[in-house]
Design an enzyme around this catalytic site. Structure first.
Site, mmCIF file in Angstrom:
data_model
loop_
_atom_site.group_PDB
_atom_site.id
_atom_site.type_symbol
_atom_site.label_atom_id
_atom_site.label_comp_id
_atom_site.label_asym_id
_atom_site.label_seq_id
_atom_site.Cartn_x
_atom_site.Cartn_y
_atom_site.Cartn_z
ATOM 1 N N LEU A 1 43.508 41.598 49.822
ATOM 2 C CA LEU A 1 43.986 42.794 49.125
ATOM 3 C C LEU A 1 45.500 42.844 48.960
ATOM 4 O O LEU A 1 46.243 42.318 49.798
ATOM 5 C CB LEU A 1 43.555 44.047 49.909
ATOM 6 C CG LEU A 1 42.076 44.161 50.277
ATOM 7 C CD1 LEU A 1 41.824 45.459 51.034
ATOM 8 C CD2 LEU A 1 41.204 44.094 49.032
ATOM 9 N N TRP B 1 49.133 45.354 48.336
ATOM 10 C CA TRP B 1 49.703 46.484 49.073
ATOM 11 C C TRP B 1 49.864 47.741 48.229
ATOM 12 O O TRP B 1 50.256 48.783 48.727
ATOM 13 C CB TRP B 1 51.065 46.115 49.666
ATOM 14 C CG TRP B 1 51.966 45.359 48.709
ATOM 15 C CD1 TRP B 1 52.178 44.014 48.708
ATOM 16 C CD2 TRP B 1 52.738 45.883 47.615
ATOM 17 N NE1 TRP B 1 53.013 43.656 47.671
ATOM 18 C CE2 TRP B 1 53.381 44.789 46.989
ATOM 19 C CE3 TRP B 1 52.952 47.163 47.109
ATOM 20 C CZ2 TRP B 1 54.227 44.939 45.882
ATOM 21 C CZ3 TRP B 1 53.785 47.314 45.997
ATOM 22 C CH2 TRP B 1 54.413 46.212 45.410
ATOM 23 N N LYS C 1 41.008 41.052 54.335
ATOM 24 C CA LYS C 1 42.392 40.883 54.778
ATOM 25 C C LYS C 1 43.294 41.781 53.952
ATOM 26 O O LYS C 1 43.548 41.525 52.769
ATOM 27 C CB LYS C 1 42.887 39.449 54.640
ATOM 28 C CG LYS C 1 44.212 39.277 55.402
ATOM 29 C CD LYS C 1 45.089 38.155 54.911
ATOM 30 C CE LYS C 1 46.009 38.521 53.795
ATOM 31 N NZ LYS C 1 47.100 39.442 54.148
ATOM 32 N N SER D 1 49.041 38.729 43.061
ATOM 33 C CA SER D 1 49.854 38.084 42.036
ATOM 34 C C SER D 1 49.121 36.886 41.426
ATOM 35 O O SER D 1 48.265 36.264 42.066
ATOM 36 C CB SER D 1 51.170 37.618 42.655
ATOM 37 O OG SER D 1 50.895 36.702 43.696
ATOM 38 N N TYR E 1 42.042 26.587 46.931
ATOM 39 C CA TYR E 1 41.336 26.652 48.225
ATOM 40 C C TYR E 1 39.842 26.422 48.012
ATOM 41 O O TYR E 1 39.195 25.713 48.783
ATOM 42 C CB TYR E 1 41.518 28.021 48.886
ATOM 43 C CG TYR E 1 42.934 28.437 49.212
ATOM 44 C CD1 TYR E 1 43.938 27.495 49.430
ATOM 45 C CD2 TYR E 1 43.267 29.790 49.329
ATOM 46 C CE1 TYR E 1 45.230 27.900 49.731
ATOM 47 C CE2 TYR E 1 44.547 30.201 49.648
ATOM 48 C CZ TYR E 1 45.536 29.255 49.832
ATOM 49 O OH TYR E 1 46.804 29.658 50.129
ATOM 50 N N GLU F 1 41.874 39.358 40.359
ATOM 51 C CA GLU F 1 42.507 40.424 39.563
ATOM 52 C C GLU F 1 44.001 40.270 39.755
ATOM 53 O O GLU F 1 44.502 40.444 40.869
ATOM 54 C CB GLU F 1 42.070 41.803 40.057
ATOM 55 C CG GLU F 1 40.589 42.065 39.946
ATOM 56 C CD GLU F 1 40.094 42.153 38.517
ATOM 57 O OE1 GLU F 1 40.926 42.195 37.592
ATOM 58 O OE2 GLU F 1 38.866 42.158 38.338
ATOM 59 N N CYS G 1 49.492 46.916 38.638
ATOM 60 C CA CYS G 1 49.177 45.799 37.744
ATOM 61 C C CYS G 1 48.998 46.267 36.305
ATOM 62 O O CYS G 1 49.260 45.525 35.377
ATOM 63 C CB CYS G 1 47.914 45.105 38.218
ATOM 64 S SG CYS G 1 46.556 46.261 38.418
ATOM 65 N N GLU H 1 56.502 40.158 35.014
ATOM 66 C CA GLU H 1 56.067 41.395 35.658
ATOM 67 C C GLU H 1 57.151 41.818 36.660
ATOM 68 O O GLU H 1 57.487 41.076 37.574
ATOM 69 C CB GLU H 1 54.744 41.139 36.384
ATOM 70 C CG GLU H 1 54.175 42.369 37.037
ATOM 71 C CD GLU H 1 52.861 42.089 37.757
ATOM 72 O OE1 GLU H 1 52.784 41.105 38.516
ATOM 73 O OE2 GLU H 1 51.919 42.877 37.566
HETATM 74 P P1 NAP Z 1 50.393 38.884 46.524
HETATM 75 O O1 NAP Z 1 51.691 38.579 47.102
HETATM 76 O O2 NAP Z 1 49.752 37.913 45.625
HETATM 77 O O3 NAP Z 1 49.435 39.217 47.759
HETATM 78 C C1 NAP Z 1 48.096 39.581 47.602
HETATM 79 C C2 NAP Z 1 47.341 39.182 48.844
HETATM 80 O O4 NAP Z 1 47.341 37.761 48.978
HETATM 81 C C3 NAP Z 1 47.959 39.740 50.122
HETATM 82 O O5 NAP Z 1 46.952 40.104 51.035
HETATM 83 C C4 NAP Z 1 48.751 38.542 50.609
HETATM 84 O O6 NAP Z 1 48.986 38.572 51.990
HETATM 85 C C5 NAP Z 1 47.832 37.403 50.245
HETATM 86 N N1 NAP Z 1 48.521 36.120 50.181
HETATM 87 C C6 NAP Z 1 49.843 35.876 49.982
HETATM 88 N N2 NAP Z 1 50.104 34.553 50.031
HETATM 89 C C7 NAP Z 1 48.920 33.941 50.267
HETATM 90 C C8 NAP Z 1 48.534 32.588 50.435
HETATM 91 N N3 NAP Z 1 49.422 31.588 50.368
HETATM 92 N N4 NAP Z 1 47.232 32.326 50.657
HETATM 93 C C9 NAP Z 1 46.324 33.325 50.736
HETATM 94 N N5 NAP Z 1 46.635 34.621 50.612
HETATM 95 C C10 NAP Z 1 47.910 34.930 50.370
HETATM 96 O O7 NAP Z 1 50.391 40.242 45.703
HETATM 97 P P2 NAP Z 1 51.021 41.630 46.145
HETATM 98 O O8 NAP Z 1 52.497 41.463 46.106
HETATM 99 O O9 NAP Z 1 50.377 42.143 47.384
HETATM 100 O O10 NAP Z 1 50.526 42.585 44.972
HETATM 101 C C11 NAP Z 1 51.185 42.672 43.788
HETATM 102 C C12 NAP Z 1 50.465 41.887 42.710
HETATM 103 O O11 NAP Z 1 49.106 42.301 42.624
HETATM 104 C C13 NAP Z 1 51.042 42.104 41.355
HETATM 105 O O12 NAP Z 1 51.168 40.918 40.649
HETATM 106 C C14 NAP Z 1 50.000 42.994 40.674
HETATM 107 O O13 NAP Z 1 50.015 42.926 39.292
HETATM 108 C C15 NAP Z 1 48.747 42.518 41.277
HETATM 109 N N6 NAP Z 1 47.702 43.545 41.194
HETATM 110 C C16 NAP Z 1 46.657 43.326 40.354
HETATM 111 C C17 NAP Z 1 45.640 44.266 40.240
HETATM 112 C C18 NAP Z 1 44.491 44.042 39.313
HETATM 113 O O14 NAP Z 1 43.455 44.681 39.495
HETATM 114 N N7 NAP Z 1 44.591 43.163 38.331
HETATM 115 C C19 NAP Z 1 45.675 45.431 41.012
HETATM 116 C C20 NAP Z 1 46.760 45.624 41.876
HETATM 117 C C21 NAP Z 1 47.756 44.637 41.958
HETATM 118 P P3 NAP Z 1 50.406 39.130 52.526
HETATM 119 O O15 NAP Z 1 50.633 40.437 51.876
HETATM 120 O O16 NAP Z 1 50.183 39.267 53.963
HETATM 121 O O17 NAP Z 1 51.393 38.120 52.118
#
Ligand code: NAP
Ligand code: MG
Length: 493
Positions: free
Chosen positions: A159, A161, A185, A239, A249, A261, A296, A395
């Protein structure tokens, strides 16, 4: 009612929740979750890694195999999930406060959007659990062909944040309703509400092991879920960059199903014949600044016909003071802080880059309330943006609206689609013909007409192009992420 970020909080749950019990990480490691409105620590939370994920997946698998959840009738699962929602509702204010302090989300949004939508999502999938039918294939008289949906088994949910409780519900509700066991997670930045919700699920009678939460870092706990040989499906929101890793993976492990998403660079398209400009301006600001633009589906590109630009921007600036920046626990606040300091600097960096490339901040453009210790950015409007600028393409995930103009509908469509993303788009026009014609041409998963919207729980949500992969959240379509199709072919002798 609490109105101060430094006021005492409810007792926080900070351990992993595995097999129906709170447990430390196997290594004993912890990570600190901060309050982004003050920069101060909120809690030290168990930081899980592959060992903990192994434990959680093993208990989830056991729960799946012995049928304590998967073997219940759909109707029984419905009642259990409705009971889960009821327990959450009894703690609605606590849940709102948890997301407000952990993520910096305005408490009024948490109370009126995140928590009610979390409940609605859980109840909708609870009610749907016993309404998913299979099909009978059009065979000849000598065969019977049954096509049914079966739960995949163990689902991993990773998930973001920005909507901690709601994204939990978007994944967990359909996954559990379909009969799966789940390992969640949450983001390391916002683990508190997910942990508490797992406890409420147990209180409501969900069997041990059906729902587990492993707080931890992405590279450790997140990767371990993505690579786990006994996880059958991963549903990820986050992201685009990290989403790609989950495909890797999967391909390097057990070819688990992956649904992603991802990000967006969503257009708000105001045609030459818009409805009431005050309404449009209000929606434009909502699209840009709701959830601090950490969304997003944020409408971060305002594409406006050159003939209405001046009038619209005048209305936009007139409505801008409604977007009060401040303490997320103050009910009047509409814009809280950026989720962490690094993200604050990323957003400020984008604004600076925009100015360097020739855009002009006609509102905001800077950090505010620095004495709070929090990571606040003033709602910003960048005028004079051109499509090649970084602020028009990437973004930003902050309260920044980039304004561009166009000459005709074709030009507009080119701009809307001129991005690697394709999550949502909004358009405003008085003409039904133009609305339908343009919406058909827009390459995005959701197009809203004369409003800013993501649809609701009844409609599928997800992205075209690099905004998504492998499935949709919401609607009955979400069940496709969490089920396999089984064909049973019977010869009749
Ligand atoms: P993120 O950095 O991609 O993190 C998302 C999840 O992935 C977190 O739980 C993160 O853990 C985990 N993660 C990070 N690095 C990883 C790795 N190497 N291997 C496995 N898991 C890993 O995204 P975010 O910053 O939390 O959220 C912002 C993004 O989400 C934006 O791009 C937004 O557009 C997108 N979003 C999309 C939607 C949709 O429905 N399309 C909805 C909401 C948000 P940690 O946080 O512990 O690093
Ligand atoms: Mg936090």
């Amino acid at each position: 009612m609490t109105t101060d970020s430094r006021a005492p909080l409810p007792a926080l749950r900070t351990r992993a929740f595995i097999g129906g019990a709170f447990v430390d990480a196997v290594t004993g490691d912890e990570m600190t979750s901060l309050n982004p409105a003050t920069g101060e620590p909120l809690a030290d939370v168990a930081s899980c890694d592959g060992h903990d994920v192994d434990r959680a997946v093993a208990t989830a698998r056991q729960a799946f195999e012995d049928g304590r959840w998967s073997g219940r009738t759909p109707e029984e699962r419905k009642h259990a999930l409705l009971a889960f929602a009821d327990v959450i509702e009894q703690h609605a204010e606590e849940l709102a406060v948890l997301d407000a302090v952990d993520a910096g989300k305005p408490i009024t949004d948490c109370r009126t959007i995140d928590v009610p939508e979390t409940l609605r999502c859980l109840r909708w999938y609870a009610e749907a659990a016993d309404k998913v039918f299979g099909t009978v294939a059009p065979t000849g008289p000598s065969h019977l062909g049954l096509v049914v949906r079966e739960p995949v088994g163990v689902v991993g949910a990773v998930l973001p944040w920005n909507f901690p409780a709601l994204m939990f519900a978007w994944k967990v509700a359909p996954a559990l309703a379909a009969g799966n066991s789940v390992v969640v997670k949450p983001s390391e930045l916002t683990p508190l509400s997910a942990i508490r919700m797992a406890e409420w699920a147990a209180e409501a009678g969900l069997p041990d092991g059906a729902l587990n939460v492993v707080p931890g870092l992405g590279e450790t706990a997140g990767q371990a879920i993505g690579r786990h040989p006994d996880v059958d499906a991963v549903s990820f929101t986050g992201s685009t960059e990290v989403g790609r890793l989950f495909l890797r993976y999967s391909s390097e492990s057990n070819l688990k199903k992956v649904a992603l998403e991802l990000g967006g660079k969503n257009a708000q398209l105001v045609l030459s014949d818009p409805p009431d400009l005050d309404l449009v301006a209000s929606d434009v600001l909502l699209a840009g600044y709701w959830n601090m633009g950490e969304n997003c589906s944020a409408g971060s590109r305002l594409l406006v016909h050159e003939s209405v630009k001046d009038a619209l921007l005048e209305r936009v600036l007139a409505h801008l003071p409604e977007w009060l920046v401040g303490d997320p626990l103050d009910p009047a606040t509409r814009v809280g802080p950026m989720v962490e300091e690094e993200h604050l600097h990323r957003v400020l960096g984008y604004i600076q880059r925009g100015s360097q490339e020739g855009a002009r901040a006609i509102a905001g453009g800077a950090r505010v309330l620095p004495d709070s210790g929090g990571y606040f950015v003033a709602p910003t409007v960048l005028d004079g943006v051109s499509p090649d600028m970084v602020v028009a393409r990437e973004e930003i995930f902050g309260p920044v609206i980039a304004v561009m103009t166009f000459e005709d509908d074709e030009d507009a469509l080119r701009l809307v689609n001129g991005t690697s993303y394709g999550l949502t788009a909004s358009l405003w026009t008085r003409s039904l013909d133009r609305a339908v014609r343009l919406s058909r041409g827009i390459r995005a998963g959701t197009v809203s007409v004369n409003c800013f919207s993501e649809g609701d729980i009844t409609t599928p949500f997800g992205g075209y192009k690099q905004s998504g992969f492998g499935g949709r959240d919401n609607g009955m379509e979400a069940f496709e992420q969490y089920t396999e199709l089984k064909t049973t072919w019977v010869a009749l002798h």
